[in-house]
Scaffold this active site. Structure first.
Site, PDB file in Angstrom:
ATOM      1  CE  LYS A  56      31.420  33.545  36.299  1.00  0.00           C
ATOM      2  NZ  LYS A  56      30.881  33.581  37.730  1.00  0.00           N
ATOM      3  NE  ARG A  92      36.476  33.199  41.161  1.00  0.00           N
ATOM      4  CZ  ARG A  92      36.611  32.990  39.778  1.00  0.00           C
ATOM      5  NH1 ARG A  92      35.803  33.342  39.011  1.00  0.00           N
ATOM      6  NH2 ARG A  92      37.253  31.702  39.556  1.00  0.00           N
TER       7      ARG A  92
HETATM    8  C1  7PJ Z   1      32.718  31.922  40.385  1.00  0.00           C
HETATM    9  C2  7PJ Z   1      33.580  31.215  41.242  1.00  0.00           C
HETATM   10  C3  7PJ Z   1      31.903  32.905  40.936  1.00  0.00           C
HETATM   11  C4  7PJ Z   1      32.666  32.225  42.903  1.00  0.00           C
HETATM   12  C5  7PJ Z   1      33.882  30.644  39.037  1.00  0.00           C
HETATM   13  C6  7PJ Z   1      34.216  31.831  35.928  1.00  0.00           C
HETATM   14  C7  7PJ Z   1      33.817  30.564  36.274  1.00  0.00           C
HETATM   15  N1  7PJ Z   1      33.682  31.332  42.459  1.00  0.00           N
HETATM   16  N2  7PJ Z   1      34.329  30.365  40.272  1.00  0.00           N
HETATM   17  N3  7PJ Z   1      31.941  33.085  42.468  1.00  0.00           N
HETATM   18  N4  7PJ Z   1      32.974  31.683  38.902  1.00  0.00           N
HETATM   19  N5  7PJ Z   1      32.877  32.337  44.303  1.00  0.00           N
HETATM   20  O1  7PJ Z   1      35.264  32.505  36.543  1.00  0.00           O
HETATM   21  O2  7PJ Z   1      34.199  32.173  34.875  1.00  0.00           O
HETATM   22  O3  7PJ Z   1      30.964  33.738  40.286  1.00  0.00           O
HETATM   23  S1  7PJ Z   1      34.229  29.728  37.627  1.00  0.00           S
END
Ligand code: 7PJ
Length: 279
Positions: free
Chosen positions: A227, A261
């Site tokens: 990010k 994640r």
């Molecule tokens: C996140 C997500 C996050 C959770 C995305 C990206 C954008 N789900 N889905 N937490 N980010 N729980 O991966 O850059 O930070 S999509």
């Protein structure tokens, strides 16, 4: 005190004995996702990416059919179901736990029928019908904080006290889910890095990881892989943010985060193995 997160077919201790941080690998099935989507539109590509993550030791595969990068337009229900459902059925019995990244109640319902272990909702189960869609199942529920919506969230993020406001939002959503009769052991919180936040907001929240876990008394998922908050301190473009992302993941785990994640599963798994060996 021992606490566990009910995660569909799985059970993750998150406090007390036997806690190990879990790696959630991102499996995008969007044609427009900024880091690795586009290559994984077809079922075959999604499956080979899943196999690669399994080889690398992934704990959870997070399947998403809608890009939520800042400024992204929404995807229709039909398109999201068409992208996500075949992948969910294909990966469901490969070994790892399966999560679906969606805020649409109808996708949640179909995903639960397919047997997912977690519903990961960037919208914190605020859509009408979202709570009802997930109530009668045993999957984990990740409640994420987002200010505004993906199309507008990075235009002017604004808080008086970002940590207090994110904590209060999460508390309100937790209470809404509990009021519907949902077992608290299914709940997991997420500060939502990059979702309506400046770089300063993101780092204030990352520093407050242990405080959020204590205040909400729930396990926490941290998603900061590749990010802009990583780019802001490393000066690196998105394709060179792996090491920085691992640094951020370790910072979260060191403060008690249960799930990270990530895009780079093999490297994060190794980093966490070494970190855990040193505990
Ligand atoms: C996140 C997500 C996050 C959770 C995305 C990206 C954008 N789900 N889905 N937490 N980010 N729980 O991966 O850059 O930070 S999509």
């Amino acid at each position: 005190m021992q606490s566990t997160l009910q995660f569909g077919r799985f059970n993750y201790p998150w406090r007390g004995q036997g806690v190990r941080a879990r790696v959630m690998g991102i499996l995008n099935v969007t044609p427009d996702s900024f880091s690795d989507g586009g290559n994984y539109q077809s079922l075959e590509f999604a499956l080979s990416h899943a196999e690669e993550m399994i080889e690398a030791g992934v704990d959870i595969i997070d399947v998403g059919g809608e890009s939520t990068r800042p400024g992204s337009p929404p995807v229709s229900l039909e398109d999201e179901l068409r992208r996500v459902m075949p992948v969910l059925y294909a990966v469901r019995d490969l070994g790892p736990a399966i999560s679906v990244d969606t805020y649409k109640p109808q996708v949640m319902r179909e995903a639960i029928i397919a047997g997912v272990d977690m519903i990961n909702d960037i919208n914190g189960f605020r859509a009408p019908g979202a709570i009802e869609a997930v109530r009668d199942s045993d999957c984990a529920l990740c409640i994420m904080h987002m200010q505004s919506d993906p199309q507008h969230m990075q235009l002017a993020p604004s808080y008086t006290d970002v940590v207090a406001e994110v904590s209060a939002f999460l508390r309100e959503r937790v209470e809404a889910l509990l009021a519907a009769g949902i077992d608290p052991r299914r709940l997991c919180i997420d500060p939502g890095f990059g979702f309506g936040k400046t770089v300063e907001h993101n780092y204030a929240l990352l520093k407050a990881t242990s405080r959020l876990i204590d205040e909400l008394n729930l396990p926490l998922l941290a998603g900061l892989s590749r990010k802009s908050m990583v780019g802001a301190v490393t000066g690196k473009p998105v394709e060179q943010r792996m090491a920085g992302s691992i640094g951020g993941a370790l910072a979260a785990v060191a403060q008690g985060a249960l799930i990270v994640r990530v895009h780079d599963v093999a490297e994060t798994v190794d980093a966490l193995k070494v970190w855990h060996a040193a505990q």
